[in-house]
Design a protein around this motif. Structure first.
Motif, PDB file in Angstrom:
ATOM      1  N   ILE A 153       0.850  -1.195   0.000  1.00 27.62           N
ATOM      2  CA  ILE A 153       0.000   0.000   0.000  1.00 27.62           C
ATOM      3  C   ILE A 153       0.887   1.247   0.000  1.00 27.62           C
ATOM      4  O   ILE A 153       0.637   2.208  -0.743  1.00 27.62           O
ATOM      5  CB  ILE A 153      -0.969  -0.017   1.201  1.00 27.62           C
ATOM      6  N   ALA A 154       1.939   1.227   0.815  1.00 26.05           N
ATOM      7  CA  ALA A 154       2.859   2.374   0.849  1.00 26.05           C
ATOM      8  C   ALA A 154       3.581   2.527  -0.496  1.00 26.05           C
ATOM      9  O   ALA A 154       3.724   3.643  -1.016  1.00 26.05           O
ATOM     10  CB  ALA A 154       3.873   2.196   1.976  1.00 26.05           C
ATOM     11  N   GLN A 155       4.027   1.433  -1.088  1.00 23.37           N
ATOM     12  CA  GLN A 155       4.732   1.504  -2.373  1.00 23.37           C
ATOM     13  C   GLN A 155       3.814   1.991  -3.492  1.00 23.37           C
ATOM     14  O   GLN A 155       4.221   2.799  -4.336  1.00 23.37           O
ATOM     15  CB  GLN A 155       5.294   0.121  -2.719  1.00 23.37           C
ATOM     16  N   ASN A 156       2.588   1.496  -3.505  1.00 24.04           N
ATOM     17  CA  ASN A 156       1.651   1.928  -4.554  1.00 24.04           C
ATOM     18  C   ASN A 156       1.262   3.390  -4.390  1.00 24.04           C
ATOM     19  O   ASN A 156       0.988   4.072  -5.382  1.00 24.04           O
ATOM     20  CB  ASN A 156       0.406   1.040  -4.530  1.00 24.04           C
ATOM     21  N   ARG A 157       1.236   3.870  -3.147  1.00 26.36           N
ATOM     22  CA  ARG A 157       0.944   5.294  -2.929  1.00 26.36           C
ATOM     23  C   ARG A 157       2.060   6.142  -3.546  1.00 26.36           C
ATOM     24  O   ARG A 157       1.791   7.152  -4.224  1.00 26.36           O
ATOM     25  CB  ARG A 157       0.831   5.589  -1.435  1.00 26.36           C
ATOM     26  N   VAL A 158       3.299   5.729  -3.326  1.00 24.89           N
ATOM     27  CA  VAL A 158       4.435   6.463  -3.907  1.00 24.89           C
ATOM     28  C   VAL A 158       4.355   6.448  -5.434  1.00 24.89           C
ATOM     29  O   VAL A 158       4.636   7.443  -6.108  1.00 24.89           O
ATOM     30  CB  VAL A 158       5.765   5.844  -3.427  1.00 24.89           C
ATOM     31  N   ALA A 159       3.924   5.318  -5.999  1.00 29.63           N
ATOM     32  CA  ALA A 159       3.837   5.195  -7.457  1.00 29.63           C
ATOM     33  C   ALA A 159       2.753   6.097  -8.041  1.00 29.63           C
ATOM     34  O   ALA A 159       2.898   6.601  -9.169  1.00 29.63           O
ATOM     35  CB  ALA A 159       3.563   3.744  -7.832  1.00 29.63           C
ATOM     36  N   LEU A 160       1.663   6.328  -7.304  1.00 35.20           N
ATOM     37  CA  LEU A 160       0.565   7.157  -7.817  1.00 35.20           C
ATOM     38  C   LEU A 160       0.756   8.648  -7.554  1.00 35.20           C
ATOM     39  O   LEU A 160       0.137   9.478  -8.226  1.00 35.20           O
ATOM     40  CB  LEU A 160      -0.762   6.700  -7.194  1.00 35.20           C
ATOM     41  N   LEU A 161       1.596   8.994  -6.591  1.00 40.82           N
ATOM     42  CA  LEU A 161       1.738  10.407  -6.211  1.00 40.82           C
ATOM     43  C   LEU A 161       2.133  11.330  -7.358  1.00 40.82           C
ATOM     44  O   LEU A 161       1.651  12.478  -7.417  1.00 40.82           O
ATOM     45  CB  LEU A 161       2.759  10.535  -5.072  1.00 40.82           C
ATOM     46  N   PRO A 162       2.993  10.894  -8.296  1.00 42.25           N
ATOM     47  CA  PRO A 162       3.346  11.809  -9.403  1.00 42.25           C
ATOM     48  C   PRO A 162       2.145  12.251 -10.238  1.00 42.25           C
ATOM     49  O   PRO A 162       2.231  13.270 -10.943  1.00 42.25           O
ATOM     50  CB  PRO A 162       4.319  10.971 -10.251  1.00 42.25           C
ATOM     51  N   ASN A 163       1.039  11.517 -10.156  1.00 45.53           N
ATOM     52  CA  ASN A 163      -0.156  11.910 -10.905  1.00 45.53           C
ATOM     53  C   ASN A 163      -0.927  13.028 -10.232  1.00 45.53           C
ATOM     54  O   ASN A 163      -1.885  13.548 -10.798  1.00 45.53           O
ATOM     55  CB  ASN A 163      -1.080  10.699 -11.085  1.00 45.53           C
ATOM     56  N   ILE A 164      -0.528  13.364  -9.005  1.00 49.21           N
ATOM     57  CA  ILE A 164      -1.202  14.443  -8.265  1.00 49.21           C
ATOM     58  C   ILE A 164      -0.195  15.565  -8.054  1.00 49.21           C
ATOM     59  O   ILE A 164       0.799  15.395  -7.346  1.00 49.21           O
ATOM     60  CB  ILE A 164      -1.729  13.932  -6.908  1.00 49.21           C
ATOM     61  N   SER A 165      -0.429  16.688  -8.678  1.00 47.76           N
ATOM     62  CA  SER A 165       0.502  17.811  -8.601  1.00 47.76           C
ATOM     63  C   SER A 165      -0.256  19.118  -8.790  1.00 47.76           C
ATOM     64  O   SER A 165      -1.242  19.179  -9.539  1.00 47.76           O
ATOM     65  CB  SER A 165       1.591  17.666  -9.673  1.00 47.76           C
ATOM     66  N   LEU A 166       0.212  20.142  -8.110  1.00 49.61           N
ATOM     67  CA  LEU A 166      -0.398  21.465  -8.277  1.00 49.61           C
ATOM     68  C   LEU A 166      -0.110  22.036  -9.667  1.00 49.61           C
ATOM     69  O   LEU A 166      -0.690  23.055 -10.052  1.00 49.61           O
ATOM     70  CB  LEU A 166       0.119  22.417  -7.200  1.00 49.61           C
ATOM     71  N   TYR A 167       0.789  21.375 -10.417  1.00 47.60           N
ATOM     72  CA  TYR A 167       1.044  21.779 -11.789  1.00 47.60           C
ATOM     73  C   TYR A 167       0.154  21.007 -12.772  1.00 47.60           C
ATOM     74  O   TYR A 167       0.225  21.229 -13.981  1.00 47.60           O
ATOM     75  CB  TYR A 167       2.522  21.541 -12.144  1.00 47.60           C
ATOM     76  N   ASN A 168      -0.661  20.118 -12.214  1.00 44.86           N
ATOM     77  CA  ASN A 168      -1.574  19.325 -13.031  1.00 44.86           C
ATOM     78  C   ASN A 168      -2.949  19.978 -12.991  1.00 44.86           C
ATOM     79  O   ASN A 168      -3.522  20.207 -11.925  1.00 44.86           O
ATOM     80  CB  ASN A 168      -1.645  17.897 -12.467  1.00 44.86           C
ATOM     81  N   GLU A 169      -3.464  20.318 -14.174  1.00 44.82           N
ATOM     82  CA  GLU A 169      -4.718  21.065 -14.244  1.00 44.82           C
ATOM     83  C   GLU A 169      -5.876  20.303 -13.612  1.00 44.82           C
ATOM     84  O   GLU A 169      -6.709  20.881 -12.901  1.00 44.82           O
ATOM     85  CB  GLU A 169      -5.045  21.392 -15.706  1.00 44.82           C
ATOM     86  N   ALA A 170      -5.941  18.989 -13.853  1.00 42.28           N
ATOM     87  CA  ALA A 170      -7.038  18.196 -13.293  1.00 42.28           C
ATOM     88  C   ALA A 170      -7.003  18.215 -11.765  1.00 42.28           C
ATOM     89  O   ALA A 170      -8.040  18.292 -11.101  1.00 42.28           O
ATOM     90  CB  ALA A 170      -6.960  16.760 -13.810  1.00 42.28           C
ATOM     91  N   THR A 171      -5.768  18.152 -11.198  1.00 42.30           N
ATOM     92  CA  THR A 171      -5.625  18.186  -9.744  1.00 42.30           C
ATOM     93  C   THR A 171      -6.098  19.514  -9.185  1.00 42.30           C
ATOM     94  O   THR A 171      -6.831  19.578  -8.188  1.00 42.30           O
ATOM     95  CB  THR A 171      -4.159  17.939  -9.341  1.00 42.30           C
ATOM     96  N   VAL A 172      -5.680  20.597  -9.822  1.00 41.29           N
ATOM     97  CA  VAL A 172      -6.072  21.933  -9.365  1.00 41.29           C
ATOM     98  C   VAL A 172      -7.590  22.093  -9.415  1.00 41.29           C
ATOM     99  O   VAL A 172      -8.218  22.613  -8.476  1.00 41.29           O
ATOM    100  CB  VAL A 172      -5.378  23.015 -10.222  1.00 41.29           C
ATOM    101  N   GLN A 173      -8.200  21.632 -10.499  1.00 37.09           N
ATOM    102  CA  GLN A 173      -9.659  21.729 -10.619  1.00 37.09           C
ATOM    103  C   GLN A 173     -10.365  20.924  -9.541  1.00 37.09           C
ATOM    104  O   GLN A 173     -11.379  21.369  -8.970  1.00 37.09           O
ATOM    105  CB  GLN A 173     -10.089  21.248 -12.002  1.00 37.09           C
ATOM    106  N   ARG A 174      -9.830  19.722  -9.235  1.00 37.02           N
ATOM    107  CA  ARG A 174     -10.454  18.896  -8.197  1.00 37.02           C
ATOM    108  C   ARG A 174     -10.349  19.581  -6.821  1.00 37.02           C
ATOM    109  O   ARG A 174     -11.307  19.582  -6.056  1.00 37.02           O
ATOM    110  CB  ARG A 174      -9.768  17.522  -8.166  1.00 37.02           C
TER     111      ARG A 174
END
Length: 523
Positions: free
Chosen positions: A427-448
């Motif tokens: 669970i910890a490893q998969n969280r690290v793997a998914l984190l790059p998809n969440i960024s304040l430079y990502n428009e979808a993240t900012v909108q969410r």
């Protein structure tokens, strides 16, 4: 062999005892949180309620053949039923954690005898041609017991108090004790057997069995809680288990009158293959029963009772399949065909259920995959059991039943330990793997985040607090996705393990007539 009314009363008695023993391996899991509160115990401490029962089980099960020969099978079975029943009452009356742990250990001593001795009783109750039917009835208890444990436990915890998970054993235990005394009889070979003098009993074998298998079960039960080999206690008990098991194997292969006759494995190649397949069966049975309730309750928010009811149809499917499979075996359908089909069905179940793990999954999404699991386990258990025991006579059959029972239990312990560790770490490893998809430079993240913030502002939260709540909500979505990926990997891994074991079926020895076993040699 028995006939008529007596035969079926014996069947009811031993199946009830098997159900009692195996239900109690899983029924307490759903009550641990309530026990923690009532007994002022930590999560690590309350885990001993489960561990003590399992340790007692794996120590006693392989010795049941010897104990039945030494004291008389009827006497030993009757004593074990009484011990299990009294210990169940004492567990419910416990006023502190360690008192409960002690009585759970005693309950495990009584319960361990019920499973292997029940199987030996059924072997002597049914004529050779009906042996698969007798084993089918035994298999109903083995497969259904661990599965309906959470169902019964969830209902009791939701409607009563935790002591009642032990009190429900008492009336059934009393009835089983009465039926045992009135209807079960020792076969002639046990009636005429001369008990070993105390000085001739394999005390070294008993000590090494307790040291080796007991230490191994402790490591498997407590390893994840204690962070495995980073803990000195786990390292110590791992060393003790290696010393004990190696010493036990050497002792039992060289002793004139071993407590557990391991040489029976050399008398039947099918037993040796069946013992390993029993390990695989226990691994899949207990690991799937362990991981599925955790997912539904922690991720989907199901109650313990909801999860239990969801598991029930699959357990009933196994029970329904057992007599059908028994009749197929009697008619000559080979185990070499049925076992691979069962393993393949379980493989399909794991991939099907992994595909159904979504944040919006409901009860209907899991119904048919769990039915498929029940059918697959039915096709695995009964052919393995009849294949393993056929051709063995007298006390060899009792020794084989004890060995396969212990190995199946250890398989379950390995399954739960490995799956628990995988969940914790991946669970910890998969969280690290998914984190790059969440960024304040990502428009979808900012909108969410903005949408969440507006939602919390509309509920009356101040701006800064609304932002913090928005980040927390996003973290919650992330962890839910991480959990779904990880649980899906667990089920997929279970399926791949099962399908990888299918080639072992090629090692099953066929007799001259072409059948995988000779049922007429079972006695």
């Amino acid at each position: 062999m028995e006939t008529g009314f007596r035969k079926w009363i014996i069947v009811v008695t031993v199946v009830l005892c098997v159900l009692l023993e195996l239900i109690d391996t899983s029924i307490v899991n759903v009550a641990l949180t309530q026990m923690m509160g009532n007994l002022s115990a930590t999560q690590q401490e309350v885990s001993w309620v489960v561990a003590s029962y399992g340790i007692a089980n794996v120590i006693v099960i392989p010795m049941t053949g010897f104990l039945a020969e030494q004291f008389g099978r009827k006497n030993y079975f009757f004593f074990s039923v009484i011990l299990f029943t009294l210990a169940s009452m004492a567990c419910g009356q416990s006023t502190n954690l360690w008192e409960l742990v002690a009585f759970r250990f005693i309950q495990g001593v009584g319960g361990g005898a019920l499973m292997a001795t029940s199987q030996a009783i059924l072997i002597d109750t049914f004529p050779p041609k009906q042996l698969p039917l007798g084993q089918a009835l035994f298999g109903m208890g083995v497969i259904i017991g661990p599965t309906i444990g959470p169902t019964l436990g969830g209902y009791i915890v939701d409607n009563y108090d935790w002591p009642w998970i032990f009190y429900v054993n008492v009336p059934v235990g009393i009835m089983a004790a009465i039926f045992t005394w009135l209807f079960i009889r020792d076969p002639e070979r046990i009636k005429n057997a001369i008990p070993r003098p105390l000085r001739e009993i394999d005390w070294s074998g008993i000590g090494l069995l307790i040291l080796g298998v007991g230490s191994l079960q402790f490591v498997l039960e407590q390893g994840e809680t204690n962070d495995w080999f980073d803990d000195s206690t786990i390292v110590l008990f791992t060393g003790l288990s290696v010393i004990g098991i190696v010493g036990f194997i050497w002792r039992e292969l060289t002793a004139k009158a071993p407590i557990v006759d391991l040489r029976v494995l050399t008398k039947s190649r099918n037993l040796a293959v069946g013992a390993f397949l029993s390990f695989v069966l226990g691994f899949g049975l207990f690991a799937s029963v362990f991981v599925f309730p955790i997912f539904t309750q922690r991720i989907l928010g199901f109650t313990a009772a909801q999860t239990g009811y969801l598991l029930l149809p699959g357990a009933l499917a196994s029970g329904f399949m057992m007599p059908i499979i028994g009749r197929m075996l009697v008619k000559g359908v080979p185990q070499k065909l049925m076992i691979p089909i069962g393993f393949t069905i379980f493989f399909l179940f794991t991939f099907w259920i992994a595909a159904r793990l979504t944040p919006t999954a409901g009860e209907s999404d899991f119904f048919w995959p769990l039915i498929l699991r029940g059918v697959g386990l039915g096709l695995i258990f009964l052919p393995i059991t009849t294949m393993s025991l056929a051709g063995l006579q007298g006390k060899d059959a009792g020794q084989a039943a004890g060995l396969t029972g212990m190995i199946r239990q250890l398989g379950g312990s390995f399954g739960v330990a490995i799956v628990g560790t995988y969940l914790e770490r991946n669970i910890a490893q998969n969280r690290v793997a998914l984190l790059p998809n969440i960024s304040l430079y990502n428009e979808a993240t900012v909108q969410r985040i903005q949408a969440f913030t507006q939602n919390f502002l509309a509920r009356g939260f101040p701006l800064e607090q609304a932002r913090q709540q928005a980040y927390a909500a996003l973290e919650g979505i992330l962890m839910k996705q991480v959990a779904i990926i990880t649980y899906g990997q667990v089920f997929t891994g279970l399926g791949l393990f099962f399908i990888a074991c299918v080639p072992l079926v090629l090692l099953i020895k066929r007799n001259k007539s072409g059948a995988a076993i000779d049922l007429n040699a079972a006695h």
